[in-house]
Write a protein that holds these residues in place. Structure first.
Motif: not given
Length: 289
Positions: A223-236
Motif C-alpha cells: 500500500a502506498a504510504r502518504p508522504k509527509r512534509t518537513a513541517a508535519e514530520l517535525l510536529d510528529e
C-alpha cells in the motif's frame, strides 16, 4: 561345409597323420628297450602304446579338466614325454639295442647308469596304470563350470535385446493439441431474499492466531504510504519526544519512532535539541530578570 570348416578338417587329418608317424618311430625304440628289460614279444609290442598312449590320454584330459586337475594332467604329460625322450635317446645311443640284439637283462650291463634306465623303463607301465586310472576318474567325475557360460549367454542375450530394442523402437507419438478453453460461466441469478424474514448477519470471527509470513511482499503489492512534509514530520517528532530526556533523544530512536530515514532522523534530532537549548536559555534569562 564352409571353406573354414574344410580347412579345420584338413588340419586335423594332417595332425593325426603326423602324430601317427611319430608314434611309429617312437614305438620302434620303445619296443627294443622293452625287449632289453626282459619283456616278451607281445609285451614289447604293447610297450610303446603304454608310454606314448598315456601321453595322448593326458593331453586330452588337460583339455577337459580345470584347476588343479588340469595341472596334474599336464604334469603327467610332461613326465611321460620326458621318459619317452630319454628311452628314445638311449636307443639311439646304444647300437646293441637295435633289432633286439641285446638279450633280457642286458640293459643293466650297458653302463654304470644302466640300472637307472632299467628302473625308468620298468616303472613306466606301472605309472601308466596308476596315472591313467586317476585321469579317467577325474574326467568322468568332472562337472563343467556352467556359471561363466550362463553369464556370458545372459550378457549376449541382454546386449542383443538392447540392440533389437534400439532398432525397433517405435516413433514417439505426435503431440496432442491443447484442448480449447471452456467459455467462462455466465452470471448466476441470486435468489431474492424474503423481506419479511428476519435478517441474520453472519460476522466472521476474527482469527486470533497471527498469520504466518509466506514471503516478502512485492513492492507493487504494498500500500502506498502518504508522504509527509518537513513541517508535519517535525510536529510528529515533537509530540513523540515531548517526554524524552536529552540522553534519550537520539537519531536511531527517533528514526524508529517516526518511521523515517536515518538522514531525516539526524536532522530532526538536531532541530529538537536546538529548540530545547533555546527554550532552556530563555527560561534562564526570565529567572535571572
Amino acid at each position: 561345409m564352409t571353406r573354414q570348416d574344410k580347412a579345420k578338417a584338413l588340419l586335423v587329418v594332417a595332425l593325426v597323420a603326423v602324430v601317427g608317424m611319430a608314434f611309429r618311430v617312437s614305438w620302434n625304440a620303445l619296443r627294443d628297450v622293452a625287449t632289453a628289460i626282459g619283456a616278451d614279444a607281445t609285451a614289447a609290442t604293447l610297450y610303446g602304446y603304454v608310454v606314448d598312449g598315456l601321453m595322448a590320454l593326458a593331453l586330452v584330459a588337460a583339455l577337459v579338466l580345470t584347476g588343479r586337475d588340469r595341472i596334474f594332467a599336464l604334469r603327467v604329460l610332461a613326465a611321460y614325454t620326458s621318459a619317452s625322450l630319454v628311452l628314445n635317446f638311449v636307443h639311439g645311443l646304444v647300437p646293441e639295442l637295435h633289432g633286439g640284439s641285446v638279450g633280457p637283462g642286458g640293459l643293466a650291463d650297458l653302463s654304470k647308469a644302466g640300472w637307472l634306465l632299467v628302473l625308468l623303463a620298468t616303472s613306466l607301465p606301472v605309472g601308466s596304470i596308476y596315472f591313467g586310472s586317476d585321469l579317467v576318474a577325474k574326467v568322468l567325475h568332472h562337472r563343467p563350470d556352467t556359471t561363466t557360460d550362463t553369464m556370458k549367454s545372459d550378457e549376449t542375450t541382454i546386449n542383443r535385446s538392447t540392440s533389437e530394442q534400439e532398432k525397433s523402437a517405435p516413433e514417439p507419438p505426435a503431440p496432442v493439441a491443447d484442448p480449447l478453453p471452456l467459455p467462462p460461466p455466465g452470471p448466476v441469478a441470486q435468489p431474492v431474499p424474503d423481506q419479511s424474514a428476519p435478517v441474520v448477519v453472519a460476522v466472521a470471527a476474527e482469527s486470533v492466531r497471527p498469520r504466518r509470513a509466506t514471503g516478502r511482499v512485492p513492492q507493487s503489492a504494498r500500500a502506498a504510504r502518504p508522504k509527509r512534509t518537513a513541517a508535519e514530520l517535525l510536529d510528529e517528532a515533537r509530540s513523540v519526544t515531548d517526554d524524552w530526556s536529552d540522553k534519550e533523544l537520539t537519531a536511531e530512536r527517533l528514526r524508529k519512532a517516526v518511521r523515517t530515514s536515518a538522514e531525516k532522523a539526524r536532522g530532526l534530532r538536531d532541530t529538537l535539541r536546538a529548540e530545547r537549548a533555546e527554550s532552556s536559555s530563555g527560561a534562564a534569562e526570565e529567572v535571572a530578570a
